[in-house]
Motif scaffolding. Structure first.
Motif, short mmCIF file in Angstrom:
data_model
loop_
_atom_site.label_atom_id
_atom_site.label_comp_id
_atom_site.label_asym_id
_atom_site.label_seq_id
_atom_site.Cartn_x
_atom_site.Cartn_y
_atom_site.Cartn_z
N ARG A 52 1.80 -8.54 4.16
CA ARG A 52 2.41 -7.32 4.70
C ARG A 52 1.69 -6.82 5.95
N ALA A 53 0.45 -7.25 6.09
CA ALA A 53 -0.33 -6.83 7.26
C ALA A 53 -1.33 -7.93 7.59
N GLY A 54 -1.80 -7.94 8.85
CA GLY A 54 -2.77 -8.94 9.23
C GLY A 54 -4.15 -8.64 8.67
N GLY A 55 -4.91 -9.69 8.36
CA GLY A 55 -6.25 -9.49 7.80
C GLY A 55 -6.95 -10.81 7.57
N PHE A 56 -7.91 -10.77 6.65
CA PHE A 56 -8.74 -11.94 6.35
C PHE A 56 -8.70 -12.22 4.85
N VAL A 57 -8.70 -13.50 4.48
CA VAL A 57 -8.66 -13.91 3.07
C VAL A 57 -10.07 -13.88 2.53
N GLN A 58 -10.33 -12.99 1.56
CA GLN A 58 -11.65 -12.91 0.94
C GLN A 58 -11.78 -13.84 -0.25
N ARG A 59 -10.68 -13.96 -1.02
CA ARG A 59 -10.73 -14.80 -2.23
C ARG A 59 -9.34 -15.31 -2.54
N GLN A 108 3.18 8.40 4.42
CA GLN A 108 4.26 7.50 4.81
C GLN A 108 3.77 6.43 5.77
N ARG A 109 2.79 6.80 6.61
CA ARG A 109 2.24 5.82 7.54
C ARG A 109 1.56 4.68 6.81
N LEU A 110 0.87 5.01 5.70
CA LEU A 110 0.23 3.95 4.90
C LEU A 110 1.27 2.96 4.35
N VAL A 111 2.38 3.52 3.90
CA VAL A 111 3.44 2.65 3.35
C VAL A 111 4.02 1.75 4.44
N LEU A 112 4.21 2.31 5.65
CA LEU A 112 4.77 1.54 6.75
C LEU A 112 3.81 0.45 7.23
N LEU A 113 2.52 0.66 7.03
CA LEU A 113 1.54 -0.36 7.40
C LEU A 113 1.49 -1.51 6.38
N GLY A 114 2.28 -1.39 5.31
CA GLY A 114 2.35 -2.47 4.32
C GLY A 114 1.48 -2.28 3.11
N MET A 115 0.91 -1.09 2.95
CA MET A 115 0.04 -0.85 1.80
C MET A 115 0.90 -0.66 0.56
N PRO A 116 0.66 -1.40 -0.53
CA PRO A 116 1.47 -1.27 -1.74
C PRO A 116 1.40 0.14 -2.31
N GLU A 117 2.47 0.53 -3.00
CA GLU A 117 2.53 1.86 -3.60
C GLU A 117 1.43 2.04 -4.63
N ALA A 118 1.09 1.00 -5.34
CA ALA A 118 0.03 1.12 -6.34
C ALA A 118 -1.31 1.41 -5.68
N SER A 119 -1.57 0.80 -4.52
CA SER A 119 -2.83 1.05 -3.81
C SER A 119 -2.90 2.47 -3.26
N VAL A 120 -1.76 2.99 -2.79
CA VAL A 120 -1.72 4.37 -2.29
C VAL A 120 -1.99 5.35 -3.42
N SER A 121 -1.39 5.08 -4.59
CA SER A 121 -1.63 5.97 -5.73
C SER A 121 -3.09 5.92 -6.16
N GLN A 122 -3.69 4.75 -6.13
CA GLN A 122 -5.10 4.62 -6.48
C GLN A 122 -5.98 5.38 -5.48
N LEU A 123 -5.60 5.35 -4.21
CA LEU A 123 -6.34 6.11 -3.18
C LEU A 123 -6.26 7.61 -3.46
N GLU A 124 -5.09 8.08 -3.86
CA GLU A 124 -4.92 9.51 -4.13
C GLU A 124 -5.72 9.94 -5.35
N ARG A 125 -5.81 9.09 -6.37
CA ARG A 125 -6.54 9.45 -7.57
C ARG A 125 -8.05 9.42 -7.37
N SER A 126 -8.54 8.35 -6.70
CA SER A 126 -9.99 8.16 -6.60
C SER A 126 -10.59 8.71 -5.32
N GLY A 127 -9.80 8.80 -4.29
CA GLY A 127 -10.35 9.22 -3.01
C GLY A 127 -11.20 8.15 -2.36
N GLN A 128 -11.21 6.95 -2.89
CA GLN A 128 -11.97 5.84 -2.35
C GLN A 128 -11.06 4.95 -1.51
N LEU A 129 -11.58 4.47 -0.38
CA LEU A 129 -10.79 3.61 0.50
C LEU A 129 -10.42 2.30 -0.20
#
Length: 508
Positions: A136-143, A191-212
């Protein structure tokens, strides 16, 4: 000296005996030759009264000879062709020849046919049950998960973990705006996070934990076999790049090859029975989903696609299967498939009309059932047809011009074998009809003319070469071999008689 005289006397006796034996053999051969040459009279008739038209070599039947003798092509005697063996409506073959060559016949009969058609097929993966996972977005394969092409994975299995730097700045911005309490700005940042390709589950986790959430985990959306894996640890991926392709296994396809003459047996939505070589004794139930629109030009088969359930994953691509298409039984007129000669324009069988006599009959065939063919028109139950050796009869018929001369109307071919032409043809009792034609003279005598003529529409004849009787000997006066001529003729029994013959361009 006595010994020498004795030897000389013995040699003289042996020489005399050899000369006598040689003379006897030569005399015997001359008598046999004279006997063979006297089998026919000068008029071309046998002592039994059978008229000989010509002699020929069975190995080169198109070459005709006007007298008996040894063949110039083979080490054998020429064979006579009798007038009673030539007919415009059939072929005569010596019954002894038929018996020697082992010709077989079969009876046309009505039988119960149908009840299902068998076909073969192979199991393939269901190409409709495919999931393709892209970045969904450009990056690097960690594992990368512990998978490889060909592995069967469960739904939700880890494919890879991607580090997406672009997400980190957008998440920090979202957390900062959210802390201000401005609902509108917070919604826009989310909404910008969603448009950048971040999954809804990851956005919800960010809102709950406040961790990047800078690392995105990619999971298998369905269970199935890994067809393609294009991601490796440490590589860089771009947005839209395909990471993995998974083919589901809950259902599989069975592609059956059905002969085109049996296409009537398959219909979309039809239930079929399947037996696989890998599981003897088991029967699987499938459903026809499609009959592909293109036939195989080499095997003349149609591809029928059948869907089979595969809940335990036992069916694997490449397995061989037998398919049965169910159908109702019905009564039909059938003949062995070997009895039918297909010329490309029509189908012909040879009906036995009498011992040693064979009638070519044009038929219209229908469905094919194993080694039998359904006959829709041309035959009746009880007739006897040739199933072996009919190609030799067909060759003889072609040489005699039977197939070219014989018009095969539906009313005539459907008549029983014992019915004569006069009984089936309404024109038999009418006055002869004159037919017109044009051609070139090949041979000419006082009684007969051989013409290489064009098509004659009134007789439904194609262009061919054949012989005609002359109504009068003077018709050929002034005409020679090679002349282009116009002619008219009538049919008299089995013969065709020329009534007028004149050079093309001549004035009456």
């Amino acid at each position: 000296m006595n010994s020498y005289l004795k030897t000389s006397l013995i040699a003289a006796i042996l020489l005399s005996l050899g000369a006598t034996a040689g003379y006897g053999v030569a005399t015997w051969r001359e008598e046999r030759g004279a006997s063979a040459s006297n089998r026919t009279s000068d008029g071309g008739a046998t002592p039994e009264g059978r008229k000989v038209l010509y002699w020929y070599d069975p190995m080169v039947p198109q070459q005709k000879f006007d007298k008996p003798g040894k063949s110039p092509f083979m080490d054998m005697q020429l064979v006579p062709k009798y007038a009673d063996e030539v007919s415009s409506t059939g072929v005569a073959v010596d019954p002894r020849v038929s018996q020697t060559l082992g010709w077989r016949t079969a009876t046309v009969s009505k039988q119960r046919v149908g009840g299902g058609v068998q076909a073969v097929g192979t199991v393939q993966l269901n190409e409709r049950d495919v999931a393709t996972v892209q970045a969904r977005a450009g990056g690097f394969v960690q594992r990368v998960g512990s998978i490889a092409p060909g592995d069967v994975v469960a739904q939700g299995a880890l494919i890879a973990e991607l580090l997406v730097p672009e997400w980190s700045a957008a998440q920090q911005e979202y957390l900062a705006v959210r802390s201000t309490g401005d609902a509108g700005l917070s919604a826009a940042a989310r909404q910008r996070l969603v448009l950048l390709g971040m999954p809804e589950a990851s956005v919800s986790q960010l809102e709950r934990s406040g961790q990047l959430q800078a690392v995105a985990a990619v999971h298998a959306p369905i269970a199935g076999v890994v067809q393609e894996l294009m991601v490796r640890q440490g590589m860089t991926v771009t947005q839209g790049m395909t990471l993995v392709r998974i083919n589901g296994l809950s259902t599989v396809w069975l592609e059956a090859a059905l002969a085109e003459v049996q296409a009537f047996a398959a219909k979309p939505g039809q239930s079929v029975e399947v037996q696989l070589s890998a599981f003897p004794g088991e029967t699987w139930q499938g459903r026809v989903t499609a009959i592909l629109p293109q036939a195989n030009a080499d095997t003349r088969t149609l591809k029928v696609r059948i869907e089979l359930p595969n809940p335990q994953g036992r069916l694997r691509a490449g397995m061989f299967a037998q398919v049965r298409f169910a159908g109702a039984e019905e009564e039909a007129l059938v003949v062995p498939g070997d009895a039918v000669i297909r010329t490309g324009q029509r189908a012909i069988v040879y009906v036995v009309t009498a011992p040693g006599r064979y009638q070519p009959v044009e038929v219209r065939v229908g469905r094919e059932f194993s080694d039998r063919l359904e006959v829709l028109q041309g035959l009746q139950a009880g007739q006897e047809v040739v199933t072996s050796g009919q190609f030799l009869i067909d060759s003889e018929a072609s040489m005699q011009g039977v197939l070219q001369r014989q018009a095969l109307p539906a009313s005539a071919v459907a008549a029983p074998a014992g019915m004569t032409a006069s009984a089936t043809s309404p024109a038999a009792s009418a006055s002869p009809t004159a037919h017109q034609g044009s051609g070139k003279v090949v041979e000419l005598s006082a009684a007969e003319v051989t013409l290489d003529h064009g098509a004659i529409a009134s007789m439904q004849w194609p262009a061919m070469q054949m012989s005609f009787k002359l109504a009068r000997p003077d018709l050929g006066r002034g005409i020679k071999t090679g002349d282009a001529v116009r002619f008219s003729f009538i049919q008299s029994g089995d013969a065709y008689v020329v009534q007028s013959l004149e050079r093309a361009g001549a004035t009456k």
